[in-house]
Scaffold this active site. Structure first.
Site, PDB file in Angstrom:
ATOM      1  N   HIS A  67       0.835  -1.190   0.000  1.00  0.00           N
ATOM      2  CA  HIS A  67       0.000   0.000   0.000  1.00  0.00           C
ATOM      3  C   HIS A  67       0.881   1.255   0.000  1.00  0.00           C
ATOM      4  O   HIS A  67       1.754   1.400   0.861  1.00  0.00           O
ATOM      5  CB  HIS A  67      -0.891   0.048   1.232  1.00  0.00           C
ATOM      6  CG  HIS A  67      -1.701  -1.199   1.445  1.00  0.00           C
ATOM      7  ND1 HIS A  67      -2.151  -1.586   2.682  1.00  0.00           N
ATOM      8  CD2 HIS A  67      -2.137  -2.141   0.570  1.00  0.00           C
ATOM      9  CE1 HIS A  67      -2.839  -2.714   2.578  1.00  0.00           C
ATOM     10  NE2 HIS A  67      -2.838  -3.076   1.297  1.00  0.00           N
ATOM     11  N   TYR A 130       3.190   2.112  13.639  1.00  0.00           N
ATOM     12  CA  TYR A 130       3.663   3.131  12.704  1.00  0.00           C
ATOM     13  C   TYR A 130       3.057   4.500  13.020  1.00  0.00           C
ATOM     14  O   TYR A 130       1.895   4.621  13.393  1.00  0.00           O
ATOM     15  CB  TYR A 130       3.381   2.747  11.253  1.00  0.00           C
ATOM     16  CG  TYR A 130       1.948   2.387  10.912  1.00  0.00           C
ATOM     17  CD1 TYR A 130       1.112   3.289  10.266  1.00  0.00           C
ATOM     18  CD2 TYR A 130       1.441   1.130  11.212  1.00  0.00           C
ATOM     19  CE1 TYR A 130      -0.188   2.954   9.930  1.00  0.00           C
ATOM     20  CE2 TYR A 130       0.142   0.784  10.881  1.00  0.00           C
ATOM     21  CZ  TYR A 130      -0.676   1.708  10.240  1.00  0.00           C
ATOM     22  OH  TYR A 130      -1.976   1.362   9.928  1.00  0.00           O
TER      23      TYR A 130
END
Length: 472
Positions: A67, A130
């Site tokens: 992605h 993240y």
């Protein structure tokens, strides 16, 4: 052995591998997963994270990606271990480049906007975490790109074969590299795109194939921030270049003009600085020699560090705008003078007078150097692209300091007319019968030493004038 904190480059431009010290004892371990001051000092972009996400993966072999998203990411592992794979999905020469790294708690990866991110867990109970520097938005869906995990072109060697791994149906059906829509660079936003400088910025960015959004007064009226502050996804911008201003210096001395000048040159700039600060993007703002009173002896030049002391409303509002622009941590305030470009300006007026046989009287007691928009736009883009230190910069064309009468004479002569037709006059004589006019600085000459140190050397104004008259 505990790693030392370090940042390493990779084959994908902007993708960085970070070694993280992990300190352990009989109780477990501790690490500074994200430490802004230390990491920025080592070369990591100061990307301004606004959200922290955690993906918990119960089983070994869980595979996610590939992605690419319209924001930067700082990827790490809290527990367990992953095989990470990153593929450049940005338009350009590096499209399709791949980097793979095993990540445990002692390694992190900085993933720039447009680089495809994927991972496969190598242990049960792996927590993948993240940081991102933008919030998810439905408006950003067109800025995503996806690549099939099994793409033969990039040929990722997954430790656990994909047919044995746990994948979502969406990830199984993403397109191959030949069929993806590459991620385009984040655009620059040009405010005041319809003015002389705005037109030149558009011309140069188009010529360089750099994405931009052109905002004229209909899109962004600086005097009315409430109408536009929520119009754009500011974090999706590469930066803002403010080429808009209220520049009618004499009208600024009237009650209505005073309000308009302050609204555009100060209040509007403050709003731009606020969105730039909140979005963590740079702001380029153009200012003027009118922030000085012009009393510096002719022959000397104003440096960026000289104290401001504007004479009139226009200069005062622009000075306030400078201070407002500096409210954006990533700011370039570009002071300039005597701007000449594609539109109504002094050179075109003199050229027209010469051709119509009119002999003008032009002031000869105001001194400075002209600035052609080609130079000004090039300098602004250089500051954005070169990694120059944020702050205030003077930008004009180089060459000798001259008067307006000198410039008019040059225009006449280069246009094939007698320069002697220009009559020198004083500022007091020129405005003797004018009811409302703004005070002008006598000396507008700006030092160019700082911009030269930053790697940009402007052309002489004589050369620029010849080119301008030839092309216009």
């Amino acid at each position: 052995m505990t790693k030392e904190l370090a940042v390493h480059t990779t084959d994908i431009p902007g993708l960085l591998i970070i070694d993280l010290p992990v300190h352990g004892d009989n109780r477990g371990w501790f690490k500074e997963n994200w430490q802004r001051e230390k990491l920025v000092a080592l070369g990591l972009p100061d990307f301004g994270p606004v959200q922290n996400n955690i993906s918990f993966n119960a089983a070994r072999g869980t595979t996610r990606g590939i992605h690419a998203e319209p924001w930067d990411k700082f990827v790490s592992v809290a527990t367990g271990k992953i095989f990470g794979a990153w593929v450049d999905l940005r338009a350009g020469d590096s499209l399709g480049k791949t980097v793979t790294v095993e990540l445990g708690p002692d390694t992190a990866v900085f993933v720039p906007r447009g680089v495809g991110n994927s991972f496969q867990t190598l242990e049960d109970n792996t927590a993948y975490t993240y940081l991102v520097n933008d919030h998810w938005s439905a408006d950003a869906q067109g800025e995503y790109s996806f690549l099939n995990l099994a793409d033969e072109t990039v040929n990722i060697s997954w430790p656990i074969p994909l047919e044995q791994a746990e994948l979502s149906e969406k990830d199984k059906n993403h397109p191959r590299l030949a069929d993806i829509q590459p991620v385009q660079p984040a655009p620059l936003l040009i405010v005041g795109a319809g003015g002389q400088l705005g037109k030149e910025l558009q011309r140069q960015l188009t010529e360089q194939n750099i994405p931009f959004i052109a905002a004229g007064r209909a899109e962004i009226d600086l005097a009315n921030p409430s109408a536009w502050v929520d119009r754009y996804r500011w974090r999706s911008m590469r930066g803002i270049i403010n080429a808009a201003a209220f520049t009618a210096v004499d009208d600024a001395e009237t009650p209505e003009g005073r309000r308009a000048a302050w609204a555009a040159n100060a209040t509007g700039v403050s709003a731009l600085a606020q969105v730039a600060r909140d979005a963590g993007i740079p702001l380029v703002h153009f200012s003027t020699d009118y922030v000085f009173d012009g009393t510096l002896p002719v022959g000397q030049k104003y440096a960026e560090t000289d104290p401001v002391s504007p004479l009139g409303v226009y200069g005062q509002s622009k000075t306030a705008g400078e201070f407002a622009a500096q409210g954006a941590p990533r700011h370039f305030v570009v002071r300039t003078s005597w701007v000449i470009g594609d539109g109504k300006n002094f050179v075109r007026t003199m050229q027209s007078l010469a051709e119509r046989g009119i002999n003008p009287a032009v002031v000869n007691d105001q001194f400075g150097r002209p600035t052609f928009t080609q130079e000004l736009a090039t300098a602004a883009l250089h500051l954005l692209d070169s990694g120059a230190e944020y702050g205030i910069y003077n930008v004009t064309n180089s060459g000798p300091v001259i008067s307006w009468a000198d410039l008019a004479t040059q225009v006449f002569e280069l246009s094939g007319h007698d320069g002697g037709r220009v009559s020198p006059t004083s500022t007091a004589e020129y405005f003797a019968n004018v009811e409302t006019f703004a005070p002008r600085p006598t000396n507008s000459a700006l030092s160019l030493e700082k911009i030269a140190v930053a790697g940009f050397t402007p052309r002489s104004h004589e050369e620029a004038l010849e080119t301008y008259l030839r092309e216009h």
